[in-house]
Write a protein that holds these residues in place. Structure first.
Motif, short mmCIF file in Angstrom:
data_model
loop_
_atom_site.label_atom_id
_atom_site.label_comp_id
_atom_site.label_asym_id
_atom_site.label_seq_id
_atom_site.Cartn_x
_atom_site.Cartn_y
_atom_site.Cartn_z
N VAL A 370 0.37 -0.05 -11.40
CA VAL A 370 -0.45 0.93 -10.70
C VAL A 370 -1.56 1.46 -11.60
O VAL A 370 -2.67 1.77 -11.14
CB VAL A 370 0.43 2.09 -10.18
CG1 VAL A 370 -0.42 3.18 -9.56
CG2 VAL A 370 1.45 1.57 -9.18
N LYS A 374 -4.81 -0.21 -8.16
CA LYS A 374 -4.10 0.36 -7.02
C LYS A 374 -3.86 -0.66 -5.91
O LYS A 374 -3.03 -0.45 -5.04
CB LYS A 374 -4.92 1.54 -6.45
CG LYS A 374 -5.14 2.69 -7.41
CD LYS A 374 -3.84 3.44 -7.66
CE LYS A 374 -4.09 4.78 -8.35
NZ LYS A 374 -4.17 4.70 -9.77
N SER A 376 -2.35 -3.43 -3.87
CA SER A 376 -0.91 -3.68 -3.86
C SER A 376 -0.53 -5.02 -4.48
O SER A 376 0.37 -5.09 -5.31
CB SER A 376 -0.37 -3.59 -2.43
OG SER A 376 -1.01 -4.53 -1.59
N SER A 379 -1.13 -4.93 -8.37
CA SER A 379 -0.17 -4.08 -9.07
C SER A 379 1.23 -4.66 -9.03
O SER A 379 1.97 -4.63 -10.02
CB SER A 379 -0.19 -2.68 -8.48
OG SER A 379 0.19 -2.70 -7.11
#
Length: 475
Positions: A370, A374, A376, A379
């Motif tokens: 993260v 950010k 998805s 990360s």
């Protein structure tokens, strides 16, 4: 009064040179006779901080790029194999120059020739890469990047600064190698810490709100400018250390027979050493092509993993610079038991280190993912890699130490074979199969498996030859 002072002036410099030579001789005797653990600690600790600073600067640069957006993070990740190639050339030059200087009788003459040789190699390499930058990135998969038209202008200017700094960065790394060869570990460490510290501080300063409003530069350009300024400043400090601290004069007659002979000898050693160093960036480039087939988000995640990996392998990487000094000199002095004791201690330290690192990265994997992005998929991919790959780094650390020790005792052919097997027989084919079977996750699992396999192979080999007194083992 002029006649009274002239003898002192003429004798001062030779006395200083003799004093430096005596100190170097004392360092060499200490490596042969001092406590094994104390010698390794003294050789390793200064380099630990130096290498930590160097790779931390690279990771922080990538972090700043991630703050600009996932497109900039991906774009910079595509350039990492190119930067790894430059680093390999710099390390190779450092090895070549340090080797020749420690063997030469006229150090001053060869030092000046070596610096000129470094400048020529750096300038030529920077020009070649700049002319072929876009085709190189296209080969790595940049053409499939959806935002390439958007980020290419700023990425191009970033690489202008990076390539403009190549000559200065090469000087830093060459002097770093020379200082290590002379036994001045503290000076070598200070040089790299200075370079890395400057890059971090300047990068942070250029990302302040004031600099953002005052300077008409994009985010990636700021990172390139920071690297350029740091390299220029550190190269001046490197020359200061070489001239003042080591009392090495940099006078040379370029057209003399000795200078031409020195150039030829440097070039003959440069080719095989750099060819060996280039195996890793070549493998990274091919691996980047495999990762790029999984999409630009996979490239962004893999770029972060490539920057974290050297820090996770920090102690083994430092030991590959200090352990060969210990092993090479003691092996030449026929102190094989002392060599084995040193290798055992190094492996034990690496096993403890990698166990701790694996636990830290496992528990902090989600924060790292993260923290860098950010988005998805990116990360989650970083988190997955940090949970799996560090577990295999203990095996990889053993391979790294084995290869460096083989080079130190003159078994470069064995070191080359091990490197070729690890990179091109195991890692790359496994990564390709993993990508076909399970995408980015398959690549991560395949790389971890390859590390374990080559580590187990070397352990099996070492156990089989441990009774042969003339063969270097890790037992």
């Amino acid at each position: 009064m002029g006649s009274d002072n002239s003898p002192a002036l003429s004798l001062g410099e030779p006395l200083q040179v003799c004093d430096k030579q005596r100190k170097r001789a004392v360092r060499k005797r200490w490596i042969l006779t001092g406590s094994t653990s104390a010698v390794l600690k003294q050789l390793t600790l200064p380099m630990l901080w130096a290498i930590l600073a160097l790779f931390s600067a690279d990771l922080i640069e990538l972090y700043f790029a991630s703050r600009l957006g996932v497109e900039e993070l991906t774009a910079m990740s595509f350039t990492l194999p190119v930067q790894a190639t430059l680093f390999a050339f710099a390390i190779g030059l450092g090895i070549v120059v340090a080797t020749r200087l420690t063997q030469a009788k006229e150090v001053e003459q060869l030092a000046a020739v070596s610096l000129i040789f470094t400048v020529l190699v750096g300038a030529t390499l920077a020009a070649v890469i700049w002319l072929g930058l876009q085709p190189l990135l296209t080969l790595l998969g940049f053409a499939e990047f959806a935002a390439r038209e958007q980020v290419w202008p700023t990425l191009e200017r970033y690489m202008q600064y990076r390539l403009g700094a190549v000559v200065f960065f090469f000087i830093v790394m060459v002097v770093f190698g020379v200082l290590r060869a002379f036994g001045n570990m503290r000076g070598a460490a200070q040089l790299l810490v200075t370079f890395a510290g400057l890059q971090i501080v300047i990068s942070a300063a250029l990302f302040t709100p004031w600099a953002h409003s005052a300077l008409p530069l994009s985010g990636l350009e700021r990172l390139g400018v920071a690297h350029f300024i740091a390299a220029v400043s550190a190269s001046l400090y490197a020359l200061y250390l070489l001239r003042i601290k080591e009392n090495i004069s940099l006078k040379v007659r370029l057209l003399s027979q000795r200078s031409r002979q020195a150039f030829r000898r440097l070039f003959r050693l440069f080719v095989p050493v750099v060819a060996m160093q280039l195996l890793t960036p070549l493998a990274q480039s091919l691996l980047m092509m495999i990762v790029a087939s999984q999409g630009s988000d996979a490239v962004a995640a893999f770029g972060v993993v490539m920057r974290i990996e050297p820090l996770a392998l920090l102690l083994p990487m430092v030991l590959t610079t200090s352990l060969p000094i210990f092993v090479g000199q003691n092996w030449a002095a026929n102190k094989s038991l002392r060599v084995r004791r040193g290798i055992k201690q190094a492996i034990a330290a690496c096993l403890v280190w990698q166990s701790v690192i694996a636990l830290v990265l496992f528990w902090g994997a989600d924060m790292l993912g993260v923290g860098f992005c950010k988005q998805s998929f990116v990360s989650q991919s970083i988190e997955l890699a940090m949970c799996i790959l560090p577990v295999s780094y203990a095996a990889l650390a053993g391979v790294m130490l084995y290869v460096s020790c083989c080079n130190a005792i003159g078994r470069s052919a064995l070191a080359l074979n091990v490197t070729l097997v690890r990179l091109f027989v195991l890692s790359l084919p496994c990564a390709y199969l993993g990508a076909q079977l399970n995408g980015f996750q398959g690549i991560v699992w395949a790389l971890a498996l390859a590390n374990f396999v080559v580590g187990a192979w070397l352990l099996f080999r070492a156990l089989n030859v441990q009774r042969r007194p003339q063969v270097l083992t890790m037992s």
